[in-house]
Design a protein around this motif. Structure first.
Motif, PDB file in Angstrom:
ATOM      1  N   GLY A 233      -9.184  -8.489  -2.336  1.00 25.80           N
ATOM      2  CA  GLY A 233      -7.725  -8.583  -2.290  1.00 25.80           C
ATOM      3  C   GLY A 233      -7.224  -9.037  -0.932  1.00 25.80           C
ATOM      4  O   GLY A 233      -7.931  -8.956   0.077  1.00 25.80           O
ATOM      5  N   VAL A 234      -5.995  -9.532  -0.910  1.00 31.14           N
ATOM      6  CA  VAL A 234      -5.300  -9.896   0.321  1.00 31.14           C
ATOM      7  C   VAL A 234      -3.920  -9.261   0.273  1.00 31.14           C
ATOM      8  O   VAL A 234      -3.345  -9.058  -0.806  1.00 31.14           O
ATOM      9  N   TYR A 235      -3.366  -8.943   1.446  1.00 33.54           N
ATOM     10  CA  TYR A 235      -2.071  -8.286   1.469  1.00 33.54           C
ATOM     11  C   TYR A 235      -1.407  -8.487   2.826  1.00 33.54           C
ATOM     12  O   TYR A 235      -2.057  -8.839   3.820  1.00 33.54           O
ATOM     13  N   VAL A 236      -0.112  -8.264   2.854  1.00 39.67           N
ATOM     14  CA  VAL A 236       0.651  -8.218   4.103  1.00 39.67           C
ATOM     15  C   VAL A 236       1.440  -6.916   4.107  1.00 39.67           C
ATOM     16  O   VAL A 236       1.839  -6.402   3.063  1.00 39.67           O
ATOM     17  N   GLU A 237       1.663  -6.385   5.306  1.00 39.37           N
ATOM     18  CA  GLU A 237       2.415  -5.139   5.453  1.00 39.37           C
ATOM     19  C   GLU A 237       3.305  -5.245   6.693  1.00 39.37           C
ATOM     20  O   GLU A 237       2.861  -5.696   7.749  1.00 39.37           O
ATOM     21  N   LYS A 238       4.578  -4.825   6.547  1.00 42.45           N
ATOM     22  CA  LYS A 238       5.521  -4.933   7.659  1.00 42.45           C
ATOM     23  C   LYS A 238       6.415  -3.703   7.734  1.00 42.45           C
ATOM     24  O   LYS A 238       6.885  -3.208   6.704  1.00 42.45           O
ATOM     25  N   ASP A 239       6.617  -3.235   8.945  1.00 39.01           N
ATOM     26  CA  ASP A 239       7.622  -2.211   9.215  1.00 39.01           C
ATOM     27  C   ASP A 239       8.982  -2.896   9.212  1.00 39.01           C
ATOM     28  O   ASP A 239       9.323  -3.616  10.153  1.00 39.01           O
ATOM     29  N   VAL A 240       9.757  -2.678   8.140  1.00 37.89           N
ATOM     30  CA  VAL A 240      11.033  -3.372   8.002  1.00 37.89           C
ATOM     31  C   VAL A 240      12.153  -2.682   8.778  1.00 37.89           C
ATOM     32  O   VAL A 240      13.254  -3.232   8.900  1.00 37.89           O
ATOM     33  N   LYS A 241      11.885  -1.515   9.307  1.00 33.95           N
ATOM     34  CA  LYS A 241      12.885  -0.794  10.085  1.00 33.95           C
ATOM     35  C   LYS A 241      12.929  -1.294  11.523  1.00 33.95           C
ATOM     36  O   LYS A 241      13.974  -1.253  12.180  1.00 33.95           O
ATOM     37  N   ASN A 242      11.799  -1.743  12.038  1.00 32.80           N
ATOM     38  CA  ASN A 242      11.695  -2.181  13.419  1.00 32.80           C
ATOM     39  C   ASN A 242      11.269  -3.645  13.485  1.00 32.80           C
ATOM     40  O   ASN A 242      10.557  -4.139  12.604  1.00 32.80           O
ATOM     41  N   GLY A 243      11.681  -4.329  14.528  1.00 34.47           N
ATOM     42  CA  GLY A 243      11.403  -5.747  14.669  1.00 34.47           C
ATOM     43  C   GLY A 243       9.962  -6.043  15.036  1.00 34.47           C
ATOM     44  O   GLY A 243       9.157  -5.143  15.305  1.00 34.47           O
ATOM     45  N   PHE A 244       9.626  -7.326  15.074  1.00 35.72           N
ATOM     46  CA  PHE A 244       8.276  -7.758  15.385  1.00 35.72           C
ATOM     47  C   PHE A 244       7.882  -7.379  16.815  1.00 35.72           C
ATOM     48  O   PHE A 244       6.688  -7.265  17.109  1.00 35.72           O
ATOM     49  N   ASN A 245       8.848  -7.189  17.692  1.00 31.63           N
ATOM     50  CA  ASN A 245       8.537  -6.800  19.066  1.00 31.63           C
ATOM     51  C   ASN A 245       8.058  -5.364  19.140  1.00 31.63           C
ATOM     52  O   ASN A 245       7.363  -4.967  20.090  1.00 31.63           O
ATOM     53  N   VAL A 246       8.406  -4.533  18.147  1.00 27.71           N
ATOM     54  CA  VAL A 246       7.941  -3.148  18.085  1.00 27.71           C
ATOM     55  C   VAL A 246       6.695  -3.048  17.224  1.00 27.71           C
ATOM     56  O   VAL A 246       5.672  -2.494  17.647  1.00 27.71           O
ATOM     57  N   ASN A 247       6.765  -3.549  16.008  1.00 26.92           N
ATOM     58  CA  ASN A 247       5.640  -3.531  15.081  1.00 26.92           C
ATOM     59  C   ASN A 247       5.470  -4.902  14.449  1.00 26.92           C
ATOM     60  O   ASN A 247       6.263  -5.288  13.579  1.00 26.92           O
ATOM     61  N   PRO A 248       4.456  -5.663  14.839  1.00 25.40           N
ATOM     62  CA  PRO A 248       4.217  -6.942  14.177  1.00 25.40           C
ATOM     63  C   PRO A 248       3.724  -6.727  12.752  1.00 25.40           C
ATOM     64  O   PRO A 248       3.373  -5.608  12.363  1.00 25.40           O
ATOM     65  N   MET A 249       3.710  -7.782  11.953  1.00 23.65           N
ATOM     66  CA  MET A 249       3.231  -7.703  10.582  1.00 23.65           C
ATOM     67  C   MET A 249       1.709  -7.614  10.560  1.00 23.65           C
ATOM     68  O   MET A 249       1.029  -8.193  11.408  1.00 23.65           O
ATOM     69  N   THR A 250       1.170  -6.871   9.603  1.00 23.39           N
ATOM     70  CA  THR A 250      -0.275  -6.792   9.393  1.00 23.39           C
ATOM     71  C   THR A 250      -0.664  -7.707   8.238  1.00 23.39           C
ATOM     72  O   THR A 250      -0.030  -7.686   7.187  1.00 23.39           O
ATOM     73  N   ILE A 251      -1.706  -8.488   8.449  1.00 25.69           N
ATOM     74  CA  ILE A 251      -2.275  -9.357   7.419  1.00 25.69           C
ATOM     75  C   ILE A 251      -3.686  -8.878   7.167  1.00 25.69           C
ATOM     76  O   ILE A 251      -4.474  -8.729   8.116  1.00 25.69           O
ATOM     77  N   GLY A 252      -4.026  -8.605   5.919  1.00 28.23           N
ATOM     78  CA  GLY A 252      -5.321  -7.973   5.648  1.00 28.23           C
ATOM     79  C   GLY A 252      -6.050  -8.540   4.455  1.00 28.23           C
ATOM     80  O   GLY A 252      -5.471  -9.174   3.578  1.00 28.23           O
ATOM     81  N   ALA A 253      -7.354  -8.293   4.436  1.00 29.46           N
ATOM     82  CA  ALA A 253      -8.221  -8.616   3.302  1.00 29.46           C
ATOM     83  C   ALA A 253      -9.103  -7.411   3.025  1.00 29.46           C
ATOM     84  O   ALA A 253      -9.475  -6.674   3.951  1.00 29.46           O
ATOM     85  N   ARG A 254      -9.424  -7.179   1.746  1.00 29.36           N
ATOM     86  CA  ARG A 254     -10.179  -5.990   1.349  1.00 29.36           C
ATOM     87  C   ARG A 254     -11.205  -6.345   0.291  1.00 29.36           C
ATOM     88  O   ARG A 254     -10.934  -7.144  -0.606  1.00 29.36           O
ATOM     89  N   PHE A 255     -12.379  -5.712   0.410  1.00 33.00           N
ATOM     90  CA  PHE A 255     -13.396  -5.840  -0.634  1.00 33.00           C
ATOM     91  C   PHE A 255     -13.847  -4.446  -1.029  1.00 33.00           C
ATOM     92  O   PHE A 255     -14.207  -3.627  -0.174  1.00 33.00           O
ATOM     93  N   GLY A 256     -13.794  -4.140  -2.330  1.00 31.16           N
ATOM     94  CA  GLY A 256     -14.187  -2.835  -2.831  1.00 31.16           C
ATOM     95  C   GLY A 256     -15.230  -2.943  -3.920  1.00 31.16           C
ATOM     96  O   GLY A 256     -15.211  -3.867  -4.737  1.00 31.16           O
ATOM     97  N   ILE A 257     -16.166  -1.989  -3.930  1.00 34.03           N
ATOM     98  CA  ILE A 257     -17.205  -1.950  -4.957  1.00 34.03           C
ATOM     99  C   ILE A 257     -17.538  -0.511  -5.299  1.00 34.03           C
ATOM    100  O   ILE A 257     -17.627   0.347  -4.412  1.00 34.03           O
ATOM    101  N   ASP A 258     -17.664  -0.217  -6.574  1.00 33.21           N
ATOM    102  CA  ASP A 258     -18.105   1.071  -7.095  1.00 33.21           C
ATOM    103  C   ASP A 258     -19.540   0.886  -7.592  1.00 33.21           C
ATOM    104  O   ASP A 258     -19.819  -0.039  -8.347  1.00 33.21           O
ATOM    105  N   PHE A 259     -20.447   1.770  -7.185  1.00 33.94           N
ATOM    106  CA  PHE A 259     -21.846   1.598  -7.571  1.00 33.94           C
ATOM    107  C   PHE A 259     -22.535   2.937  -7.814  1.00 33.94           C
ATOM    108  O   PHE A 259     -22.028   3.972  -7.455  1.00 33.94           O
TER     109      PHE A 259
END
Length: 259
Positions: A233-259
């Motif tokens: 998966g891919v995702y983005v996450e942002k603190d919408v209460k505070n600006g980019f100067n306080v909290n920049p946006m996070t861009i992420g990728a995830r791989f999960g496996i059940d075994f």
């Protein structure tokens, strides 16, 4: 003290029915590995969750690995660790490359009534400063609950409430703080392979300064399932209460496996 970046427990809407969930031999819901926060490893099964995150300033990168094992259909254990690289002029630690933390936790599914499920969980996390001879500098203790409804068609909804206590582990820093997070998250499944995720959580201080700016985080993303037990998966996450100067946006990728 600079803010500690914590990863909150994130939820999901997910297909149940034949696509996402089935009833085990013990009458418990078995949710496939697709990003659902109501997923848990069944008895004797394990999982791996690998995340790569970077911020929108392109100066902070983190790689984390979480492993879990089902002691029973209702009790599971987890271990997580992460390392990062901070290329900013003022890195968060005394080194640009850091071994960030190690974490141990346990979860108990105390409600499992058809589509309704609820978990209690606890975690202990040790923060590390690799620039100071790899010395641990703080403990974080977490207690929380996740509960929700696994739908029969294409969705599940989950809610989370979590409290955290941060305390220095060296004695010379002399700090402690309390914080809390509440959130609602979900995932909608288009078919056996594709789904979209979304969620919102609010993090706030109970005393002192645990979170900087009491962030209100919004997350959006998409996952692709290779089968019932593996997804990316891919995702983005942002603190919408505070600006980019306080909290920049996070861009992420995830791989999960059940075994």
């Amino acid at each position: 003290m600079k803010k500690i970046v914590l990863t909150s427990l994130l939820g999901a809407f997910a297909v149940s029915g034949v696509a996402n969930a089935a009833v085990s031999d013990y009458g418990h819901w078995r949710v496939r590995m697709d990003g659902n926060p109501l997923y848990r490893p069944m008895e004797g099964r394990a999982y791996s969750m690998t995340d790569f995150d970077l911020n929108s300033r392109w100066e902070f990168f983190q790689l984390s690995e979480e492993l879990g094992y089902g002691i029973s259909d209702t009790v599971s254990l987890m271990f997580k660790t992460a390392g990062s690289y901070d290329s900013s002029d003022e890195p968060r630690m005394d080194t640009k490359m850091n071994w960030d933390f190690v974490q141990l936790g346990a979860s108990w599914r105390f409600v499992d009534e058809g589509p309704w499920v609820a978990d209690l969980y606890g975690k202990g996390q040790l923060y590390i400063n690799a620039g100071d001879d790899v010395k641990p500098y703080a403990w974080n203790w977490t207690a929380g609950t996740t509960f929700g409804f696994i739908g029969w068609d294409r969705w599940t909804v989950a809610f989370t409430a979590q409290a955290d206590y941060l305390r220095d582990s060296r004695g010379d820093l002399d700090f402690d703080a309390w914080g809390m997070m509440i959130g609602m998250d979900g995932l909608f499944n288009f078919d056996q392979h594709w789904n979209i995720i979304g969620g919102i959580n609010y993090q706030f201080n109970l005393d002192e300064t645990y979170y900087e700016g009491n962030p209100l985080n919004v997350k959006l993303g998409a996952n692709y399932n290779f089968d019932d037990w593996k997804f990316i998966g891919v995702y983005v996450e942002k603190d919408v209460k505070n600006g980019f100067n306080v909290n920049p946006m996070t861009i992420g990728a995830r791989f999960g496996i059940d075994f």
